[in-house]
Design a protein around this motif. Sequence first.
Motif, PDB file in Angstrom:
ATOM      1  N   VAL A   1      -8.219   5.915   9.144  1.00  0.00           N
ATOM      2  CA  VAL A   1      -8.054   4.565   8.595  1.00  0.00           C
ATOM      3  C   VAL A   1      -6.609   4.125   8.779  1.00  0.00           C
ATOM      4  CG1 VAL A   1      -8.423   3.104   6.566  1.00  0.00           C
ATOM      5  CG2 VAL A   1      -9.783   5.177   6.850  1.00  0.00           C
TER       6      VAL A   1
ATOM      7  N   MET B   1     -13.547   5.864  -4.295  1.00  0.00           N
ATOM      8  CA  MET B   1     -14.578   6.464  -3.449  1.00  0.00           C
ATOM      9  C   MET B   1     -15.072   7.695  -4.201  1.00  0.00           C
ATOM     10  SD  MET B   1     -16.147   5.971  -0.586  1.00  0.00           S
ATOM     11  CE  MET B   1     -15.311   5.381   0.875  1.00  0.00           C
TER      12      MET B   1
ATOM     13  N   ALA C   1      -6.791   9.624  -0.735  1.00  0.00           N
ATOM     14  CA  ALA C   1      -6.873  10.163   0.627  1.00  0.00           C
ATOM     15  C   ALA C   1      -5.487  10.608   1.108  1.00  0.00           C
ATOM     16  CB  ALA C   1      -7.409   9.078   1.558  1.00  0.00           C
TER      17      ALA C   1
ATOM     18  N   GLU D   1      -4.457   7.039   7.352  1.00  0.00           N
ATOM     19  CA  GLU D   1      -5.061   7.704   6.212  1.00  0.00           C
ATOM     20  C   GLU D   1      -6.343   8.414   6.616  1.00  0.00           C
ATOM     21  OE1 GLU D   1      -4.891   5.477   2.382  1.00  0.00           O
ATOM     22  OE2 GLU D   1      -7.050   5.518   2.540  1.00  0.00           O
ATOM     23  N   GLU D   2      -6.593   9.502   5.938  1.00  0.00           N
ATOM     24  CA  GLU D   2      -7.834  10.256   6.124  1.00  0.00           C
ATOM     25  C   GLU D   2      -9.028   9.386   5.700  1.00  0.00           C
ATOM     26  OE1 GLU D   2      -9.404  14.007   3.409  1.00  0.00           O
ATOM     27  OE2 GLU D   2      -7.783  12.754   2.694  1.00  0.00           O
ATOM     28  N   PHE D   3     -10.115   9.457   6.447  1.00  0.00           N
ATOM     29  CA  PHE D   3     -11.327   8.707   6.105  1.00  0.00           C
ATOM     30  C   PHE D   3     -12.082   9.464   5.016  1.00  0.00           C
ATOM     31  CE2 PHE D   3     -15.900   7.944   6.748  1.00  0.00           C
ATOM     32  CZ  PHE D   3     -15.937   6.553   6.674  1.00  0.00           C
ATOM     33  N   LEU D   4     -12.431   8.768   3.949  1.00  0.00           N
ATOM     34  CA  LEU D   4     -13.170   9.414   2.861  1.00  0.00           C
ATOM     35  C   LEU D   4     -14.637   9.022   2.933  1.00  0.00           C
ATOM     36  CD1 LEU D   4     -10.788   8.788  -0.168  1.00  0.00           C
ATOM     37  CD2 LEU D   4     -11.027  10.894   1.164  1.00  0.00           C
TER      38      LEU D   4
ATOM     39  N   LEU E   1      -9.080   4.579  -3.678  1.00  0.00           N
ATOM     40  CA  LEU E   1      -8.868   3.941  -2.375  1.00  0.00           C
ATOM     41  C   LEU E   1      -7.728   2.943  -2.462  1.00  0.00           C
ATOM     42  CD1 LEU E   1     -12.470   2.999  -1.169  1.00  0.00           C
ATOM     43  CD2 LEU E   1     -10.981   4.752  -0.218  1.00  0.00           C
TER      44      LEU E   1
ATOM     45  N   ASN F   1     -15.693  -5.931   7.555  1.00  0.00           N
ATOM     46  CA  ASN F   1     -15.439  -6.047   6.119  1.00  0.00           C
ATOM     47  C   ASN F   1     -15.182  -7.490   5.724  1.00  0.00           C
ATOM     48  OD1 ASN F   1     -15.730  -3.499   5.093  1.00  0.00           O
ATOM     49  ND2 ASN F   1     -13.548  -3.056   4.956  1.00  0.00           N
TER      50      ASN F   1
ATOM     51  N   ILE G   1     -10.960   0.767  10.020  1.00  0.00           N
ATOM     52  CA  ILE G   1     -11.504   2.114  10.174  1.00  0.00           C
ATOM     53  C   ILE G   1     -11.690   2.341  11.674  1.00  0.00           C
ATOM     54  CG2 ILE G   1     -13.511   3.590   9.701  1.00  0.00           C
ATOM     55  CD1 ILE G   1     -13.653   1.902   7.003  1.00  0.00           C
TER      56      ILE G   1
ATOM     57  N   LYS H   1     -19.082  -4.593   0.731  1.00  0.00           N
ATOM     58  CA  LYS H   1     -17.966  -5.181   1.483  1.00  0.00           C
ATOM     59  C   LYS H   1     -18.392  -5.713   2.847  1.00  0.00           C
ATOM     60  CE  LYS H   1     -13.911  -4.438  -0.638  1.00  0.00           C
ATOM     61  NZ  LYS H   1     -13.838  -3.190  -1.357  1.00  0.00           N
TER      62      LYS H   1
ATOM     63  N   LYS I   1      -3.887   1.160   7.759  1.00  0.00           N
ATOM     64  CA  LYS I   1      -3.712   0.071   6.784  1.00  0.00           C
ATOM     65  C   LYS I   1      -2.337  -0.565   6.938  1.00  0.00           C
ATOM     66  CE  LYS I   1      -6.672   2.182   3.299  1.00  0.00           C
ATOM     67  NZ  LYS I   1      -6.894   2.509   1.893  1.00  0.00           N
TER      68      LYS I   1
ATOM     69  N   VAL J   1      -7.153  -3.509   6.615  1.00  0.00           N
ATOM     70  CA  VAL J   1      -7.641  -2.127   6.658  1.00  0.00           C
ATOM     71  C   VAL J   1      -8.612  -1.988   7.824  1.00  0.00           C
ATOM     72  CG1 VAL J   1      -9.014  -0.385   5.434  1.00  0.00           C
ATOM     73  CG2 VAL J   1      -7.417  -1.834   4.165  1.00  0.00           C
TER      74      VAL J   1
ATOM     75  N   LYS K   1       0.840  -1.204   0.000  1.00  0.00           N
ATOM     76  CA  LYS K   1       0.000   0.000   0.000  1.00  0.00           C
ATOM     77  C   LYS K   1       0.868   1.244   0.000  1.00  0.00           C
ATOM     78  CE  LYS K   1      -4.176  -2.076   1.860  1.00  0.00           C
ATOM     79  NZ  LYS K   1      -4.950  -2.287   0.644  1.00  0.00           N
TER      80      LYS K   1
ATOM     81  N   GLU L   1     -18.760   3.895  -2.849  1.00  0.00           N
ATOM     82  CA  GLU L   1     -17.647   3.161  -3.456  1.00  0.00           C
ATOM     83  C   GLU L   1     -18.007   2.664  -4.848  1.00  0.00           C
ATOM     84  OE1 GLU L   1     -16.147   1.014   0.512  1.00  0.00           O
ATOM     85  OE2 GLU L   1     -15.077   0.413  -1.304  1.00  0.00           O
TER      86      GLU L   1
HETATM   87  P1  AMP Z   1      -8.752  -1.184   0.599  1.00  0.00           P
HETATM   88  O1  AMP Z   1      -8.248  -2.588   0.738  1.00  0.00           O
HETATM   89  O2  AMP Z   1      -7.711  -0.132   0.715  1.00  0.00           O
HETATM   90  O3  AMP Z   1      -9.700  -0.964  -0.540  1.00  0.00           O
HETATM   91  O4  AMP Z   1      -9.750  -0.999   1.818  1.00  0.00           O
HETATM   92  C1  AMP Z   1     -10.822  -1.889   2.032  1.00  0.00           C
HETATM   93  C2  AMP Z   1     -12.080  -1.107   2.284  1.00  0.00           C
HETATM   94  O5  AMP Z   1     -11.892  -0.221   3.384  1.00  0.00           O
HETATM   95  C3  AMP Z   1     -12.478  -0.206   1.120  1.00  0.00           C
HETATM   96  O6  AMP Z   1     -13.204  -0.902   0.155  1.00  0.00           O
HETATM   97  C4  AMP Z   1     -13.311   0.818   1.857  1.00  0.00           C
HETATM   98  O7  AMP Z   1     -14.599   0.315   2.139  1.00  0.00           O
HETATM   99  C5  AMP Z   1     -12.587   0.985   3.157  1.00  0.00           C
HETATM  100  N1  AMP Z   1     -11.599   2.098   3.070  1.00  0.00           N
HETATM  101  C6  AMP Z   1     -10.293   2.018   2.746  1.00  0.00           C
HETATM  102  N2  AMP Z   1      -9.704   3.220   2.787  1.00  0.00           N
HETATM  103  C7  AMP Z   1     -10.644   4.095   3.134  1.00  0.00           C
HETATM  104  C8  AMP Z   1     -10.672   5.512   3.361  1.00  0.00           C
HETATM  105  N3  AMP Z   1      -9.581   6.260   3.223  1.00  0.00           N
HETATM  106  N4  AMP Z   1     -11.841   6.072   3.715  1.00  0.00           N
HETATM  107  C9  AMP Z   1     -12.958   5.327   3.873  1.00  0.00           C
HETATM  108  N5  AMP Z   1     -13.004   3.998   3.691  1.00  0.00           N
HETATM  109  C10 AMP Z   1     -11.867   3.377   3.334  1.00  0.00           C
END
Ligand code: AMP
Length: 417
Positions: free
Chosen positions: A141, A273, A118, A185-188, A282, A224, A155, A214, A143, A153, A103, A192
């Motif tokens: 977030v 997102m 983000a 990371e900032e929450f967005l 994302l 998730n 939240i 998810k 990760k 990941v 990542k 999706e």
């Molecule tokens: P990723 O594997 O990075 O896609 O993260 C898995 C899931 O976490 C994504 O499909 C989103 O639902 C959620 N997610 C990841 N990053 C963010 C973010 N910065 N803000 C909000 N939701 C996030």
Amino acid sequence: MKVLIIGSGGREHALCWKIGKSKKISNIFCAPGNGGTQQIAENIDIAPNDIDELLKFALDKSIDLTIVGPEDPLAKGIVDRFEEKGLRIFGVNRESAQLESSKIYAKGFMEKHGIPTAKYRRYHDIEEAIEGLNQFRYPLVIKADGLCLGKGVVICETREMALKTLQAMMEDRIFGAAGENIIIEEFLEGVEASLLCFVSRGRLIPMESARDYKQIYEGDKGPNTGGVGCFSPNEHFDEGLEAIIEDEILSRIEIGLQQEGLDYSGVLFIGLMLTEQGPKVLEFNVRFGDPETQVLIPRLEGDLVNIIQKTLDGNLKRDDLNWTDKVCLTVVATSKGYPGEYEKGKEIDGLDELGRDIIVFHNGTKLKNGKLYTDGGRVISITTLGKSLQEARNNIYDKVDGIHFDGIYFRRDIGKI
Ligand code: AMP
Ligand code: GLY
């Protein structure tokens, strides 16, 4: 042609199903496959990560084309190994796979090439990461850098939860080396969307959009998962949004691939997102998605083998991809307990009476003495095409109660918008 498909999920069953319709095909092998692929291909008992055995098999059987489903073998360099031996294989090489397997690499790529994403910071040291929490508002977030089977990941709604997460990843090492480095990371906020592209010699040819669900419970509640429902097209996609994505995301990725010297060939899955400030990335996955593939493949017209061959030859064009206007929806039936612990080996009934409108792609099943048993957390993807999302929903939810296995669970709100 002889084709080998690597993997064992709903994605691989959907690929087998479509490849099997190609006139060019004489044999399809699936390693290791599942109870669904076994009915339309020959399952081979080799794990997706066992690159030596897969290579030996492909050479022994003179496989003409290998298609890789999951990310792990890609990150381990299966494509490089096959190509060294002159074998044709559809998937990204090891260097390009970093866009999913790290990542931190992916975020660096986005930052460098101006791809909207983000805000984030990366950390190797837990004390610094704890200090870093102060730079973000909640929820935030966290990760893990490496591959964690979709579980890396978190939240975090509160500082307490963030501290626990950092402790678990960086000190207790619940993900091993994958959590050695982390991102905060900032929450967005937003909706999706999944956009998969064929990448042919560095050029991105987008497929149709999709929307993945998810979370395990209705109303997007609970932990998730890998994805428990999906439909295509995503209802938020229109020409305006597509133009923005084209300009701000796809063309910048193409430039990025070129500038980084990444010889990217295969599929790039862009997790988006859709925020009030526009679409933001994302994550990247370097492969087909699951369950996205189960809703894209039934909408794709024409011969998938041709499309893959053109992609590999570097001459796939947008006109080569044609899609039915129908909406495709899939609902994933899961085993009780998933995404936590669950039991396997429950007999599955009722699939034969679903009618012609329903396609069942198997995620985690096993065929034994002509009977089908559960063999994973995600068990089957119940899929249909409809003139509208509502029609597709009706087709599925009218029928799913006829399917039985001990502990069956699925969301009843997939496609309800
Ligand atoms: P990723 O594997 O990075 O896609 O993260 C898995 C899931 O976490 C994504 O499909 C989103 O639902 C959620 N997610 C990841 N990053 C963010 C973010 N910065 N803000 C909000 N939701 C996030
Ligand atoms: N559905 C998300 C994924 O395939 O990773």
